[in-house]
Design a protein around this motif. Structure first.
Motif, short mmCIF file in Angstrom:
data_model
loop_
_atom_site.label_atom_id
_atom_site.label_comp_id
_atom_site.label_asym_id
_atom_site.label_seq_id
_atom_site.Cartn_x
_atom_site.Cartn_y
_atom_site.Cartn_z
N LYS A 28 0.87 -1.31 -0.02
CA LYS A 28 0.15 0.05 -0.09
C LYS A 28 0.61 1.16 0.02
O LYS A 28 0.61 2.30 -0.52
N PRO A 34 -4.72 7.65 -2.76
CA PRO A 34 -5.64 6.87 -2.00
C PRO A 34 -6.45 5.64 -2.58
O PRO A 34 -6.56 5.38 -3.79
N GLU A 35 -6.78 4.70 -1.95
CA GLU A 35 -7.37 3.43 -2.47
C GLU A 35 -8.59 3.93 -3.42
O GLU A 35 -8.66 3.09 -4.19
N ARG A 66 -0.85 15.23 3.06
CA ARG A 66 -0.41 14.21 2.08
C ARG A 66 -1.41 13.34 1.48
O ARG A 66 -1.15 13.17 0.44
N ASP A 67 -2.66 13.10 2.19
CA ASP A 67 -3.49 12.51 1.44
C ASP A 67 -4.41 13.15 0.25
O ASP A 67 -4.31 12.66 -0.83
N LEU A 70 -1.46 13.25 -2.34
CA LEU A 70 -1.52 12.01 -3.43
C LEU A 70 -2.73 11.65 -4.12
O LEU A 70 -2.64 11.30 -5.15
N PHE A 71 -3.90 12.24 -3.55
CA PHE A 71 -5.03 11.91 -4.56
C PHE A 71 -4.89 12.95 -5.71
O PHE A 71 -5.22 12.43 -6.88
N LYS A 148 -8.55 19.21 1.45
CA LYS A 148 -8.54 18.26 2.45
C LYS A 148 -9.23 16.80 2.09
O LYS A 148 -10.23 16.93 1.39
N CYS A 149 -8.76 15.67 2.44
CA CYS A 149 -9.21 14.60 2.24
C CYS A 149 -10.59 14.43 2.69
O CYS A 149 -10.79 14.47 4.05
#
Length: 151
Positions: A28, A34-35, A66-67, A70-71, A148-149
């Motif tokens: 992962k 993100p998944e 970070r999320d 990465l997205f 934001k995630c």
């Protein structure tokens, strides 16, 4: 003897579970994003590929963490894999902050058709977004702003 044998079996199973867990975490960690976006990647690429050559700017907001970053990176990768011309920027919020994804069009016909295709793809694969219209000085007619995630 029987208890020692059972204890050894439990220890071996425990070791295997720890090994499997670490392997899963490492896998992962190597994935770029993100998944939720990774699971839908192939479908999004296929749907967006129907009109390659379109352009968009992906903007990852610093406050997204970070999320969010990465997205945004994975979203850029998906668009590029679909044959789109993509600019990638990072920026900071001027006033306040927001969660999730904004699709911003500049009001032109190109942005309207490009935005429609992208919004249909995002909706089909279950991604929430806010659609806005705003001028785009020195950027593509279509911008994707990642906050934001919340996915």
């Amino acid at each position: 003897d029987r208890l020692e044998k059972t204890l050894r079996i439990v220890e071996e199973n425990n070791y295997q579970l720890k090994f499997d867990r670490v392997t899963n975490l490492e896998t992962k960690a190597r994935r770029p994003g993100p998944e939720s976006l990774i699971r839908q990647r192939e479908g999004l690429v296929t749907m967006l590929r129907t009109q390659s050559g379109l352009s968009a700017t992906v903007i990852g907001m610093d406050e997204g963490g970070r999320d969010g970053f990465l997205f945004a990176i994975e979203l850029r990768s998906i668009l590029e894999s679909a044959g789109w011309n993509v600019k990638f920027l990072t920026s900071a919020f001027e006033n306040g902050e927001f969660f999730g994804l904004q699709v911003v069009r500049d009001g032109s016909k190109v942005a309207a058709s490009t935005g429609r295709l992208l919004c249909e793809a995002l909706e089909q694969f279950g991604f929430a977004f806010i659609l806005k219209t705003a001028p785009s000085p020195n950027l593509s007619p279509l911008r994707l702003i990642v906050g934001k995630c919340n996915w």
